[in-house]
Design a protein around this motif. Structure first.
Motif, PDB file in Angstrom:
ATOM      1  N   CYS A   1       0.820  -1.203   0.000  1.00 44.33           N
ATOM      2  CA  CYS A   1       0.000   0.000   0.000  1.00 44.33           C
ATOM      3  C   CYS A   1       0.846   1.242   0.000  1.00 44.33           C
ATOM      4  O   CYS A   1       0.385   2.307  -0.381  1.00 44.33           O
TER       5      CYS A   1
ATOM      6  N   GLN B   1     -12.026   8.049  -6.222  1.00 40.20           N
ATOM      7  CA  GLN B   1     -11.747   6.613  -6.206  1.00 40.20           C
ATOM      8  C   GLN B   1     -10.345   6.336  -5.679  1.00 40.20           C
ATOM      9  O   GLN B   1     -10.137   5.381  -4.918  1.00 40.20           O
TER      10      GLN B   1
ATOM     11  N   ASP C   1     -10.359   6.864  -1.939  1.00 38.68           N
ATOM     12  CA  ASP C   1     -11.065   5.740  -1.318  1.00 38.68           C
ATOM     13  C   ASP C   1     -10.166   4.509  -1.220  1.00 38.68           C
ATOM     14  O   ASP C   1     -10.136   3.829  -0.188  1.00 38.68           O
ATOM     15  N   THR C   2      -9.441   4.212  -2.294  1.00 38.81           N
ATOM     16  CA  THR C   2      -8.587   3.028  -2.293  1.00 38.81           C
ATOM     17  C   THR C   2      -7.412   3.191  -1.337  1.00 38.81           C
ATOM     18  O   THR C   2      -7.009   2.240  -0.650  1.00 38.81           O
TER      19      THR C   2
ATOM     20  N   ALA D   1      -4.375   4.534 -10.515  1.00 35.61           N
ATOM     21  CA  ALA D   1      -5.600   3.990  -9.939  1.00 35.61           C
ATOM     22  C   ALA D   1      -5.671   2.481 -10.147  1.00 35.61           C
ATOM     23  O   ALA D   1      -6.075   1.734  -9.246  1.00 35.61           O
ATOM     24  N   GLY D   2      -5.257   2.021 -11.332  1.00 39.91           N
ATOM     25  CA  GLY D   2      -5.251   0.589 -11.591  1.00 39.91           C
ATOM     26  C   GLY D   2      -4.302  -0.164 -10.693  1.00 39.91           C
ATOM     27  O   GLY D   2      -4.609  -1.281 -10.229  1.00 39.91           O
TER      28      GLY D   2
ATOM     29  N   THR E   1      -5.855  -0.359  -7.206  1.00 37.31           N
ATOM     30  CA  THR E   1      -6.945  -1.319  -7.214  1.00 37.31           C
ATOM     31  C   THR E   1      -6.419  -2.747  -7.222  1.00 37.31           C
ATOM     32  O   THR E   1      -6.940  -3.628  -6.515  1.00 37.31           O
TER      33      THR E   1
ATOM     34  N   SER F   1      -5.284  -3.542  -3.726  1.00 37.57           N
ATOM     35  CA  SER F   1      -6.372  -3.652  -2.753  1.00 37.57           C
ATOM     36  C   SER F   1      -7.246  -4.876  -2.974  1.00 37.57           C
ATOM     37  O   SER F   1      -7.902  -5.348  -2.045  1.00 37.57           O
ATOM     38  N   THR F   2      -7.278  -5.410  -4.196  1.00 35.93           N
ATOM     39  CA  THR F   2      -8.118  -6.573  -4.492  1.00 35.93           C
ATOM     40  C   THR F   2      -7.359  -7.888  -4.442  1.00 35.93           C
ATOM     41  O   THR F   2      -7.938  -8.943  -4.676  1.00 35.93           O
TER      42      THR F   2
END
Length: 383
Positions: free
Chosen positions: A11, A84, A87-88, A192-193, A196, A199-200
């Motif tokens: 992160c 977004q 948020d992530t 952003a990708g 994401t 985070s996933t």
């Protein structure tokens, strides 16, 4: 907290574009800043009917919420890309953490001054480099949105520095840099990708995991993950890099593109992994306070110049070491502020708050950063 990832880029190491989140409303009074902010907002809030820049800045400060009178007939996206991303970042730090930045949450604010070098005037006519000492406010920080991350934790790097030059008549200009030479994403969408994908990814994610897929298709991000990022002995021994380019113009009209380099006068000195893990959780913050109580901490502020053909709009592309450095002057840190937490909450740095003689490149990440900062700042102060 890092969803089981065993890559220390988790992160923390890939969130550097969002460091030092925030945007002071006072910035909206500066015409040079307004011009660049309007261009950024036009790009990333295309559903806004452009009335005037002040309204657009207010939209950004409110995290992208639009008054009904400004909305198009078609429905606006549920959340903008800047929202977004914030948020992530909050998900990755197990946040949000009230009152803290979405990234680079842990930091320390100090004051001092900047002493320009004569060589600075050959590069730029910007007022802060024209000969007189300038007061500065500086924030140094750890990455991630975790407010109490140990300073020696691998995920605390890259560290950040934000420098505010306090110019005459209440005007400010800022530099925001990190402690790695390079960035993992060339565009906001790539960044952003990446977030994401991190985070996933779960410990039981099927192979290849989302982060493995992303890194497999983005070699610059993979190189950033693999880049050594050893903890510094102290903030006084850490080099910082501007990963975005700016256009510097002198009084004769000659222009050159360059990236900032902030070099510790005491030398760049690092710890081994074992030494870093053995350090107290707040060793960087505490050491800086202790040092400043007895002596200043100094850095040389310089600009690495691009040669023709060097990429100026892509922070993932590191320029060769043989590119020349022009010294701008000496940054002198003198005193830790008494209540750093309160000062950090209201401080908002912006790399597009620029004086005459410095202009942004067309790097899309650079243009995007103040918008993300604005979203995070609005949430931090409860707006």
């Amino acid at each position: 907290m890092l969803v089981g990832l065993q890559i220390n880029a988790g992160c923390a190491r890939m969130c550097a574009a969002a460091e030092h989140d925030g945007l002071l409303s006072a910035m909206s009074r500066d015409p040079h800043y307004l011009r660049h902010s309007e261009n950024s907002l036009k790009t990333h809030f295309p559903f806004v009917r452009l009335q005037h820049t002040g309204v657009l800045l207010a939209v950004a400060l409110l995290g992208g919420a639009l008054p009904p009178a400004l909305a198009d007939d078609t429905a606006a996206p549920a959340k903008s890309l800047p929202e977004q991303i914030v948020d992530t970042l909050d998900v990755l730090s197990s946040g949000p953490h009230a009152g803290y930045r979405a990234n680079h949450a842990k930091g320390i604010v100090v004051t001092g001054h900047f002493e320009p070098a004569k060589s600075a005037r050959t590069l730029t006519k910007a007022v802060q480099y024209q000969g007189k000492s300038v007061p500065v406010v500086v924030r140094l920080s750890n990455t991630t949105g975790v407010p109490d991350i140990p300073d020696g934790n691998p995920n605390a790097s890259p560290h950040g520095i934000a420098i505010r030059f306090e110019l005459p008549k209440g005007v400010n200009t800022d530099i925001v840099s990190i402690s790695t030479n390079g960035f993992p994403a060339a565009t906001p969408e790539e960044f952003a990708g990446l977030l994401t994908a991190i985070s996933t990814t779960r410990p039981d994610s099927p192979k290849p995991t989302p982060i493995e897929q992303f890194l497999g298709s983005h070699p610059k991000a993979l190189a950033f993950v693999k880049m050594p990022k050893p903890a510094p002995i102290s903030f006084a021994n850490l080099t910082f890099y501007g990963v975005n380019a700016f256009k510097f113009t002198n009084r004769h009209g000659a222009s050159h593109y360059g990236r900032y380099r902030i070099i510790p006068v005491a030398g760049d000195k690092r710890l081994t992994d074992d030494e870093a893990q053995a350090k107290a959780p707040n060793y960087l913050m505490d050491d800086l306070r202790t040092t400043l109580a007895s002596q200043p901490v100094k850095f040389v502020l310089a600009v690495q110049l691009a040669k023709e053909g060097d990429p100026i709009n892509d922070g993932t592309q590191v320029w060769p070491d043989d590119r020349p450095l022009v010294e701008l002057g000496t940054l002198v840190l003198e005193k830790a502020v008494p209540d750093s937490a309160a000062e950090e909450k209201q401080l908002a740095f912006n790399p597009l708050l620029l004086p005459e003689g410095i202009a942004p490149s067309d790097d899309p990440v650079l243009r995007f950063r103040p918008i993300v900062y604005a979203v995070s700042y609005g949430r931090r102060v409860g707006k």
